[in-house]
Design a protein around this motif. Structure first.
Motif, PDB file in Angstrom:
ATOM      1  N   THR A 136       0.791  -1.234   0.000  1.00  0.00           N
ATOM      2  CA  THR A 136       0.000   0.000   0.000  1.00  0.00           C
ATOM      3  C   THR A 136       0.821   1.281   0.000  1.00  0.00           C
ATOM      4  OG1 THR A 136      -0.149  -0.076   2.414  1.00  0.00           O
ATOM      5  CG2 THR A 136      -1.947  -1.096   1.167  1.00  0.00           C
ATOM      6  N   GLU A 137       2.116   1.190   0.254  1.00  0.00           N
ATOM      7  CA  GLU A 137       2.920   2.407   0.360  1.00  0.00           C
ATOM      8  C   GLU A 137       3.927   2.481  -0.786  1.00  0.00           C
ATOM      9  OE1 GLU A 137       2.755   2.752   5.215  1.00  0.00           O
ATOM     10  OE2 GLU A 137       4.662   2.309   4.273  1.00  0.00           O
ATOM     11  N   GLY A 138       4.342   3.688  -1.090  1.00  0.00           N
ATOM     12  CA  GLY A 138       5.351   3.889  -2.116  1.00  0.00           C
ATOM     13  C   GLY A 138       6.739   3.587  -1.591  1.00  0.00           C
ATOM     14  N   TYR A 139       7.593   3.109  -2.458  1.00  0.00           N
ATOM     15  CA  TYR A 139       8.969   2.792  -2.082  1.00  0.00           C
ATOM     16  C   TYR A 139       9.787   2.611  -3.351  1.00  0.00           C
ATOM     17  CZ  TYR A 139       7.534  -1.971  -3.242  1.00  0.00           C
ATOM     18  OH  TYR A 139       7.052  -3.078  -3.889  1.00  0.00           O
ATOM     19  N   SER A 140      11.094   2.555  -3.189  1.00  0.00           N
ATOM     20  CA  SER A 140      11.978   2.168  -4.292  1.00  0.00           C
ATOM     21  C   SER A 140      12.818   1.003  -3.797  1.00  0.00           C
ATOM     22  CB  SER A 140      12.855   3.345  -4.745  1.00  0.00           C
ATOM     23  OG  SER A 140      13.697   3.776  -3.704  1.00  0.00           O
ATOM     24  N   VAL A 141      13.342   0.250  -4.740  1.00  0.00           N
ATOM     25  CA  VAL A 141      14.101  -0.945  -4.383  1.00  0.00           C
ATOM     26  C   VAL A 141      15.279  -1.093  -5.331  1.00  0.00           C
ATOM     27  CG1 VAL A 141      12.655  -2.455  -5.813  1.00  0.00           C
ATOM     28  CG2 VAL A 141      13.927  -3.429  -3.924  1.00  0.00           C
ATOM     29  N   GLN A 142      16.391  -1.543  -4.783  1.00  0.00           N
ATOM     30  CA  GLN A 142      17.567  -1.865  -5.585  1.00  0.00           C
ATOM     31  C   GLN A 142      18.234  -3.056  -4.911  1.00  0.00           C
ATOM     32  OE1 GLN A 142      20.656   1.107  -5.757  1.00  0.00           O
ATOM     33  NE2 GLN A 142      21.459   0.258  -7.663  1.00  0.00           N
ATOM     34  N   GLY A 143      18.293  -4.168  -5.627  1.00  0.00           N
ATOM     35  CA  GLY A 143      18.833  -5.388  -5.027  1.00  0.00           C
ATOM     36  C   GLY A 143      17.976  -5.797  -3.851  1.00  0.00           C
ATOM     37  N   ASP A 144      18.590  -5.966  -2.691  1.00  0.00           N
ATOM     38  CA  ASP A 144      17.861  -6.352  -1.475  1.00  0.00           C
ATOM     39  C   ASP A 144      17.462  -5.157  -0.624  1.00  0.00           C
ATOM     40  OD1 ASP A 144      18.078  -9.036  -2.111  1.00  0.00           O
ATOM     41  OD2 ASP A 144      19.933  -9.321  -0.962  1.00  0.00           O
ATOM     42  N   ASN A 145      17.768  -3.933  -1.064  1.00  0.00           N
ATOM     43  CA  ASN A 145      17.476  -2.729  -0.281  1.00  0.00           C
ATOM     44  C   ASN A 145      16.184  -2.068  -0.738  1.00  0.00           C
ATOM     45  OD1 ASN A 145      19.786  -2.738   1.405  1.00  0.00           O
ATOM     46  ND2 ASN A 145      21.010  -2.018  -0.322  1.00  0.00           N
ATOM     47  N   TYR A 146      15.397  -1.652   0.263  1.00  0.00           N
ATOM     48  CA  TYR A 146      14.152  -0.914   0.035  1.00  0.00           C
ATOM     49  C   TYR A 146      14.289   0.438   0.716  1.00  0.00           C
ATOM     50  CZ  TYR A 146      11.864  -5.246  -1.414  1.00  0.00           C
ATOM     51  OH  TYR A 146      11.511  -6.383  -2.087  1.00  0.00           O
ATOM     52  N   TRP A 147      13.718   1.459   0.089  1.00  0.00           N
ATOM     53  CA  TRP A 147      13.710   2.796   0.676  1.00  0.00           C
ATOM     54  C   TRP A 147      12.293   3.337   0.674  1.00  0.00           C
ATOM     55  CZ3 TRP A 147      17.592   1.250  -2.712  1.00  0.00           C
ATOM     56  CH2 TRP A 147      18.870   1.190  -2.149  1.00  0.00           C
ATOM     57  N   CYS A 148      11.892   3.955   1.778  1.00  0.00           N
ATOM     58  CA  CYS A 148      10.574   4.587   1.872  1.00  0.00           C
ATOM     59  C   CYS A 148      10.536   5.754   0.887  1.00  0.00           C
ATOM     60  CB  CYS A 148      10.307   5.061   3.303  1.00  0.00           C
ATOM     61  SG  CYS A 148      11.378   6.409   3.872  1.00  0.00           S
ATOM     62  N   ASP A 149       9.353   6.307   0.663  1.00  0.00           N
ATOM     63  CA  ASP A 149       9.195   7.437  -0.262  1.00  0.00           C
ATOM     64  C   ASP A 149      10.112   8.601   0.088  1.00  0.00           C
ATOM     65  OD1 ASP A 149       7.459   6.576  -2.200  1.00  0.00           O
ATOM     66  OD2 ASP A 149       5.671   7.436  -1.276  1.00  0.00           O
ATOM     67  N   ARG A 150      10.147   8.934   1.361  1.00  0.00           N
ATOM     68  CA  ARG A 150      10.936  10.093   1.799  1.00  0.00           C
ATOM     69  C   ARG A 150      12.429   9.897   1.517  1.00  0.00           C
ATOM     70  NH1 ARG A 150      11.325  11.783   7.954  1.00  0.00           N
ATOM     71  NH2 ARG A 150      13.008  13.264   7.737  1.00  0.00           N
ATOM     72  N   CYS A 151      12.953   8.732   1.895  1.00  0.00           N
ATOM     73  CA  CYS A 151      14.373   8.464   1.669  1.00  0.00           C
ATOM     74  C   CYS A 151      14.668   8.272   0.179  1.00  0.00           C
ATOM     75  CB  CYS A 151      14.828   7.250   2.475  1.00  0.00           C
ATOM     76  SG  CYS A 151      14.833   7.572   4.259  1.00  0.00           S
ATOM     77  N   SER A 152      13.719   7.734  -0.567  1.00  0.00           N
ATOM     78  CA  SER A 152      13.885   7.590  -2.018  1.00  0.00           C
ATOM     79  C   SER A 152      14.051   8.961  -2.660  1.00  0.00           C
ATOM     80  CB  SER A 152      12.675   6.892  -2.641  1.00  0.00           C
ATOM     81  OG  SER A 152      12.587   5.557  -2.224  1.00  0.00           O
ATOM     82  N   ALA A 153      13.192   9.903  -2.260  1.00  0.00           N
ATOM     83  CA  ALA A 153      13.267  11.257  -2.819  1.00  0.00           C
ATOM     84  C   ALA A 153      14.600  11.910  -2.465  1.00  0.00           C
ATOM     85  CB  ALA A 153      12.101  12.098  -2.292  1.00  0.00           C
ATOM     86  N   ARG A 154      15.038  11.727  -1.231  1.00  0.00           N
ATOM     87  CA  ARG A 154      16.324  12.311  -0.818  1.00  0.00           C
ATOM     88  C   ARG A 154      17.472  11.691  -1.616  1.00  0.00           C
ATOM     89  NH1 ARG A 154      16.913  10.313   3.778  1.00  0.00           N
ATOM     90  NH2 ARG A 154      18.820   9.153   3.465  1.00  0.00           N
ATOM     91  N   ARG A 155      17.440  10.397  -1.815  1.00  0.00           N
ATOM     92  CA  ARG A 155      18.488   9.706  -2.578  1.00  0.00           C
ATOM     93  C   ARG A 155      18.534  10.206  -4.021  1.00  0.00           C
ATOM     94  NH1 ARG A 155      20.847   5.255  -0.681  1.00  0.00           N
ATOM     95  NH2 ARG A 155      20.930   4.263  -2.720  1.00  0.00           N
ATOM     96  N   MET A 156      17.367  10.441  -4.595  1.00  0.00           N
ATOM     97  CA  MET A 156      17.318  10.951  -5.978  1.00  0.00           C
ATOM     98  C   MET A 156      17.875  12.362  -6.062  1.00  0.00           C
ATOM     99  SD  MET A 156      13.781   9.322  -7.376  1.00  0.00           S
ATOM    100  CE  MET A 156      13.981   9.957  -9.023  1.00  0.00           C
ATOM    101  N   ARG A 157      17.530  13.208  -5.073  1.00  0.00           N
ATOM    102  CA  ARG A 157      18.061  14.579  -5.042  1.00  0.00           C
ATOM    103  C   ARG A 157      19.583  14.569  -4.922  1.00  0.00           C
ATOM    104  NH1 ARG A 157      14.011  15.581  -1.437  1.00  0.00           N
ATOM    105  NH2 ARG A 157      15.480  15.475   0.286  1.00  0.00           N
ATOM    106  N   ASP A 158      20.091  13.626  -4.093  1.00  0.00           N
ATOM    107  CA  ASP A 158      21.529  13.539  -3.859  1.00  0.00           C
ATOM    108  C   ASP A 158      22.262  12.807  -4.977  1.00  0.00           C
ATOM    109  OD1 ASP A 158      20.917  14.773  -1.486  1.00  0.00           O
ATOM    110  OD2 ASP A 158      21.241  12.999  -0.231  1.00  0.00           O
ATOM    111  N   GLY A 159      21.525  12.285  -5.949  1.00  0.00           N
ATOM    112  CA  GLY A 159      22.148  11.599  -7.074  1.00  0.00           C
ATOM    113  C   GLY A 159      22.669  10.207  -6.757  1.00  0.00           C
ATOM    114  N   ARG A 160      22.061   9.538  -5.772  1.00  0.00           N
ATOM    115  CA  ARG A 160      22.488   8.177  -5.426  1.00  0.00           C
ATOM    116  C   ARG A 160      21.690   7.133  -6.132  1.00  0.00           C
ATOM    117  NH1 ARG A 160      22.639   7.681   0.879  1.00  0.00           N
ATOM    118  NH2 ARG A 160      21.564   9.621   1.107  1.00  0.00           N
TER     119      ARG A 160
END
Length: 160
Positions: A136-160
């Motif tokens: 039910t919630e938004g997230y991003s995933v890479q390999g075995d790692n999941y990030w909540c919406d907030r941390c996903s947005a921060r990671r995208m801003r930081d170019g990670r």
């Protein structure tokens, strides 16, 4: 006086007949609506015939038909052409990680829930540790790692 009693009895009978007619109508098994219904291809209950109203990429979950087909093990089992009952299908079980398997089998888009769903550890954000509800919630995933919406947005801003 007799005329009033007779009219009252007639009104009561008419009200009961209307109630009986309403309760005997076909209804969507998910939302209860009584118009524009069809039977599901997978399991047969009546459901709103509303999938044509879905707006592509809106991610709206307001179509009973689409929700059952896309967000349940029953719908998945049918669309994939699996044999037997979805509730004990090994292909369906292997098709999802446990959290999603449980969500697809027990959410509000099911006519019948998965009996005895398996236990699972909740998914946590790799950065902040927040529990992420994958169904039910938004997230991003890479390999075995999941990030909540907030941390996903921060990671995208930081170019990670």
């Amino acid at each position: 006086m007799a005329g009033k009693k007779s009219a009252k009895k007639k009104a009561t009978r008419t009200a009961k007949a209307k109630t009986a007619t309403k309760s005997n109508r076909l209804r969507c098994g998910l939302c209860g609506k009584t118009t524009n219904l069809t039977k599901t291809e997978c399991c047969g209950p009546w459901i709103c015939d509303d999938e044509h109203k879905y707006v592509m990429f809106s991610y709206a979950r307001d179509s009973c038909s689409r929700n059952h087909r896309r967000y349940t093990l029953c719908g998945y089992h049918h669309c994939e052409g699996h044999e037997g009952d979805w509730k004990d299908c090994p292909k369906c079980r292997e098709g999802f990680e446990t959290e999603m398997y449980v969500w697809y089998g027990t959410n509000e888009y099911n006519f019948e829930k998965l009996p005895n769903p398996p236990a699972y550890e909740p998914t946590h954000c790799a950065d902040c540790g927040k529990v992420i509800r994958l169904g039910t919630e938004g997230y991003s995933v890479q390999g075995d790692n999941y990030w909540c919406d907030r941390c996903s947005a921060r990671r995208m801003r930081d170019g990670r």
